[in-house]
Design an enzyme around this catalytic site. Structure first.
Site, short mmCIF file in Angstrom:
data_model
loop_
_atom_site.label_atom_id
_atom_site.label_comp_id
_atom_site.label_asym_id
_atom_site.label_seq_id
_atom_site.Cartn_x
_atom_site.Cartn_y
_atom_site.Cartn_z
N MET A 1 2.98 -3.41 3.72
CA MET A 1 1.83 -3.24 2.83
C MET A 1 1.14 -1.90 3.05
SD MET A 1 -0.01 -6.94 2.82
CE MET A 1 0.86 -8.42 2.32
N LEU A 17 -3.27 -3.95 -4.09
CA LEU A 17 -2.82 -5.24 -3.55
C LEU A 17 -3.02 -6.36 -4.57
CD1 LEU A 17 -3.45 -6.48 0.05
CD2 LEU A 17 -3.92 -8.00 -1.86
N LEU A 23 3.00 -10.40 -5.15
CA LEU A 23 2.26 -10.88 -3.99
C LEU A 23 1.23 -11.93 -4.37
CD1 LEU A 23 1.67 -10.47 -0.90
CD2 LEU A 23 -0.17 -8.93 -1.63
N ARG A 89 3.39 -0.12 0.27
CA ARG A 89 3.28 -0.80 -1.02
C ARG A 89 1.92 -0.59 -1.67
NH1 ARG A 89 3.79 -1.92 -5.33
NH2 ARG A 89 4.61 -3.78 -6.36
N TYR A 90 0.85 -0.53 -0.86
CA TYR A 90 -0.49 -0.50 -1.44
C TYR A 90 -1.36 0.66 -0.95
CZ TYR A 90 1.15 -5.27 -2.09
OH TYR A 90 1.93 -6.36 -2.40
N HIS A 188 0.91 -14.10 9.36
CA HIS A 188 0.21 -14.14 8.07
C HIS A 188 0.71 -15.34 7.27
CE1 HIS A 188 -1.63 -12.89 4.35
NE2 HIS A 188 -2.09 -11.79 4.90
N ASP A 265 -0.32 -2.41 15.02
CA ASP A 265 -1.72 -2.79 14.89
C ASP A 265 -2.25 -2.40 13.51
OD1 ASP A 265 -2.56 -4.16 17.18
OD2 ASP A 265 -2.67 -2.30 18.34
N GLU A 268 -5.31 -7.02 10.55
CA GLU A 268 -5.08 -8.42 10.95
C GLU A 268 -5.05 -8.60 12.47
OE1 GLU A 268 -3.53 -7.12 8.36
OE2 GLU A 268 -3.73 -8.52 6.68
N GLU A 272 -9.09 -9.26 12.78
CA GLU A 272 -9.01 -10.71 12.67
C GLU A 272 -8.71 -11.38 14.02
OE1 GLU A 272 -7.18 -13.93 9.47
OE2 GLU A 272 -6.55 -11.83 9.42
#
Length: 340
Positions: A1, A17, A23, A89-90, A188, A265, A268, A272
């Site tokens: 991503m 995204l 997705l 991707r984003y 995830h 890293d 997330e 998170e």
């Protein structure tokens, strides 16, 4: 991503995204995606600010790619020189930017090497769909031959790198109670609607966990849990936060959190896991440490080189039994013909 390298890039990252139908399929996506991105941007900007002002994923991905290419040059001079390109991707560098660079460089042989160890149509599938769309239109160049590395979640080098980081985290606990430490592998999550159509991600993450515990000699109690749920729909569980509450209720006092589906890293892990879940666990009376991400691990970088050198088509040709995405089938056929 990928991830925004600066806080200011957060909105564009979120817009890209939420605009991705592979997705997050949404009704009226062209309208809803910008709206959701605007609503979530202030909160996510604060999270990126809290982890240092942006995501480090590009830096680590470049380090991993350059280290892999250097090893390939040394070990396989017959196919040298090898050059890594990052196609997020984003976030920048987006696939379209990378395509322009590869075309300018005159690349004629390319390997699409997913950095998701385990395959999901929502992640690897979406990235390969994007390469297919841009490759078919000639954005990478007209005379480029493609192959794919679409999953590698049980590769011995990957398993070894993860296991070594877990052992380092376990060493932070007293030897007398170390074997009582619960290892929570956190990945995830996916919506159950994706799981139920036959997506292989859950099975493949489970296989990674099993291989790591086999390497560790089944030394500790463990569970696979899931993080990063978004929206009201039902997602794969248990959620990492709920699992920590349950372990506290069962009287467990020591936990290691392991990011089993992430190789670098990013938000997330750094926000998170480190800032939310570790803090929550300690408030519940559980001493908690996180196993380091693979980042600059030489064992992991060597694994990437080995995977690239030995790569096979794996399960690339099989669509999910419940697949309704026509692009997925076209993409698989295109890659099977070497991007022709």
């Amino acid at each position: 991503m990928g991830g925004p390298s600066t806080v200011e890039e957060t909105h564009d990252f979120l817009k890209n995204l939420f605009s991705d139908n592979d997705l997050i399929p949404l009704p009226f996506q062209s309208i809803l995606a910008p709206y959701i991105a605007r609503r979530r941007t202030p909160m996510i900007e604060k999270q990126y600010a809290d982890i240092g002002g942006g995501s480090p994923i590009l830096r680590y991905t470049q380090i991993q790619g350059e280290g892999m290419a250097k090893l390939l040059d040394e070990l396989h001079p017959d196919t040298a020189p090898h050059k890594p390109y990052v196609a997020f991707r984003y976030a920048r560098p987006l696939t379209e930017e990378t395509a322009r660079q590869m075309k300018a460089d005159g690349v004629t042989r390319a390997v699409a090497f997913t950095q998701y160890p385990q395959y999901s149509c929502s992640t690897t599938g979406s990235s390969l769909n994007e390469i297919y769309r841009r490759g078919k239109s000639g954005e990478f160049g007209q005379d480029i031959s493609w192959s794919v590395i679409d999953r590698w979640g049980t590769h011995p080098g990957f398993i070894e790198a993860v296991a070594q980081n877990i052992e380092a985290a376990l060493a932070k606990f007293p030897a007398s109670t170390r074997s009582e430490t619960v290892i929570l592998f956190s990945a995830h999550s996916l919506p159950l609607s994706v799981v139920n159509r036959g997506d292989p991600y859950i099975l493949e993450v489970s296989a990674s966990v099993s291989a790591v515990m086999e390497r560790l000699g089944q030394s500790n109690p463990y569970r696979l849990v899931w993080q990063s749920k978004v929206g009201p729909s039902k997602w794969m569980g248990p959620q990492t936060s709920d699992a920590l509450k349950g372990l506290a209720r069962l009287g467990k006092k020591q936990v290691i959190l392991v990011p089993i589906a992430f190789t670098s890293d990013h938000i997330e892990t750094l926000y998170e896991l480190d800032l939310e879940y570790v803090k929550e666990a300690r408030e519940l009376g559980i001493e908690t440490h996180r196993s380091e991400s693979l980042n600059e691990s030489p064992v992991f970088i060597r694994a990437l080189a080995d995977i690239a050198a030995e790569h096979l088509p794996y399960q690339m040709g099989l669509r999910c039994p419940g697949c309704v995405n026509a692009t997925c089938g076209q993409q698989k056929d295109w890659f099977s013909r070497g991007g022709r």
